[in-house]
Design a protein around this motif. Structure first.
Motif, short mmCIF file in Angstrom:
data_model
loop_
_atom_site.label_atom_id
_atom_site.label_comp_id
_atom_site.label_asym_id
_atom_site.label_seq_id
_atom_site.Cartn_x
_atom_site.Cartn_y
_atom_site.Cartn_z
N ALA A 77 -3.08 7.63 1.64
CA ALA A 77 -1.80 8.11 2.17
C ALA A 77 -1.49 9.52 1.66
CB ALA A 77 -0.68 7.16 1.77
N ILE A 78 -1.75 9.78 0.40
CA ILE A 78 -1.49 11.11 -0.17
C ILE A 78 -2.40 12.14 0.49
CG2 ILE A 78 -1.70 12.51 -2.27
CD1 ILE A 78 -0.76 9.93 -3.80
N ARG A 79 -3.65 11.78 0.70
CA ARG A 79 -4.60 12.68 1.36
C ARG A 79 -4.12 13.03 2.76
NH1 ARG A 79 -9.28 9.62 1.46
NH2 ARG A 79 -9.25 9.81 -0.79
N ARG A 80 -3.66 12.01 3.50
CA ARG A 80 -3.17 12.22 4.87
C ARG A 80 -1.91 13.09 4.87
NH1 ARG A 80 -4.01 12.02 10.49
NH2 ARG A 80 -2.42 10.75 11.47
N GLU A 81 -0.97 12.81 3.95
CA GLU A 81 0.26 13.60 3.87
C GLU A 81 -0.05 15.06 3.59
OE1 GLU A 81 4.12 14.40 1.06
OE2 GLU A 81 2.12 13.94 0.32
N LYS A 82 -0.92 15.32 2.63
CA LYS A 82 -1.26 16.71 2.29
C LYS A 82 -1.89 17.43 3.47
CE LYS A 82 -1.65 16.26 -2.68
NZ LYS A 82 -2.47 16.44 -3.87
N GLY A 92 0.86 -1.18 0.00
CA GLY A 92 0.00 0.00 0.00
C GLY A 92 0.89 1.22 0.00
N ALA A 93 0.65 2.14 0.90
CA ALA A 93 1.45 3.36 0.95
C ALA A 93 1.66 3.78 2.40
CB ALA A 93 0.76 4.46 0.17
N TRP A 94 2.61 4.65 2.58
CA TRP A 94 3.05 5.06 3.91
C TRP A 94 3.17 6.58 3.97
CZ3 TRP A 94 4.12 0.96 7.17
CH2 TRP A 94 4.24 -0.28 6.55
N VAL A 95 2.78 7.13 5.10
CA VAL A 95 3.07 8.52 5.42
C VAL A 95 4.13 8.45 6.51
CG1 VAL A 95 2.15 10.71 6.26
CG2 VAL A 95 0.71 9.19 4.88
N TYR A 96 5.13 9.32 6.45
CA TYR A 96 6.22 9.23 7.41
C TYR A 96 6.74 10.61 7.77
CZ TYR A 96 9.14 9.98 3.29
OH TYR A 96 9.70 10.51 2.16
N ILE A 97 7.43 10.69 8.90
CA ILE A 97 8.09 11.93 9.33
C ILE A 97 9.56 11.64 9.55
CG2 ILE A 97 8.21 13.76 11.05
CD1 ILE A 97 5.24 13.32 11.63
N LEU A 145 11.37 19.02 10.80
CA LEU A 145 10.49 17.90 10.45
C LEU A 145 10.18 17.92 8.96
CD1 LEU A 145 7.88 18.08 13.35
CD2 LEU A 145 9.94 16.68 13.22
N TYR A 146 10.09 16.73 8.39
CA TYR A 146 9.68 16.56 6.99
C TYR A 146 8.60 15.49 6.94
CZ TYR A 146 9.67 15.04 2.14
OH TYR A 146 9.27 14.69 0.88
N VAL A 147 7.46 15.80 6.35
CA VAL A 147 6.38 14.82 6.16
C VAL A 147 6.43 14.36 4.72
CG1 VAL A 147 3.89 14.44 6.20
CG2 VAL A 147 4.95 15.94 7.91
N GLY A 148 6.45 13.05 4.52
CA GLY A 148 6.50 12.50 3.17
C GLY A 148 5.55 11.33 3.00
N VAL A 149 5.43 10.88 1.75
CA VAL A 149 4.59 9.73 1.42
C VAL A 149 5.35 8.85 0.44
CG1 VAL A 149 3.37 10.87 -0.49
CG2 VAL A 149 2.26 9.02 0.74
N THR A 150 5.18 7.55 0.54
CA THR A 150 5.86 6.62 -0.35
C THR A 150 5.08 5.31 -0.45
OG1 THR A 150 7.96 5.48 -0.79
CG2 THR A 150 7.29 5.64 1.51
N ASN A 151 5.33 4.58 -1.51
CA ASN A 151 4.72 3.24 -1.62
C ASN A 151 5.72 2.16 -1.20
OD1 ASN A 151 6.48 3.24 -3.75
ND2 ASN A 151 5.00 2.53 -5.25
#
Length: 127
Positions: free
Chosen positions: A83-88, A25-30, A39-45
């Motif tokens: 995940a993209i929605r959460r990251e944004k 799936g996908a991940w949101v991470y800091i 801090l950096y918030v990112g998203v990845t599969n």
């Protein structure tokens, strides 16, 4: 984080549940550079690959400029859209909210990227 059930012949699966976790799936991470740092918030599969990219330095831009090499928080999502929605949304949060999110699961700001074991295309966590 979901667990993968390991079924052993003749044994009750609930007793022998694997201590590792895998996720597609996908991940949101800091990411950060130190406790209470930038801090950096990112998203990845692919959290394993992305963590390696941050740690080894080939990621240009913000994370390279500030030396963000510690993975301090992550969240799995079953779909990339979620995940993209959460990251944004998180990118617009005040810093305080992000810090509270980290402290809720990682009060010592440990680099949890060190718990990731890279195995082919999947991810397994050390326990």
């Amino acid at each position: 984080m979901p667990t993968r059930l390991t079924v052993m012949a003749g044994l009750v699966p609930a007793i022998h549940e694997s201590q590792s976790a895998t996720m597609r799936g996908a991940w949101v991470y800091i990411m950060t550079n130190r406790p209470n740092g930038t801090l950096y918030v990112g998203v990845t599969n692919n959290i394993a690959r992305r963590f390696r990219e941050h740690r080894d330095g080939p990621v240009d831009g913000f994370t390279e400029r500030y030396g963000l090499k510690w993975l301090v928080w992550y969240e799995a999502h079953p779909t990339s859209t979620g995940a993209i929605r959460r990251e944004k949304a998180m990118k617009h949060w005040p810093r305080t909210w992000k810090v509270r999110l980290i402290l809720a699961t990682n009060p010592d700001w440990d680099d949890v990227g060190d718990t990731i074991v890279f195995c082919g295309g999947g991810v397994v966590w050390r326990t």
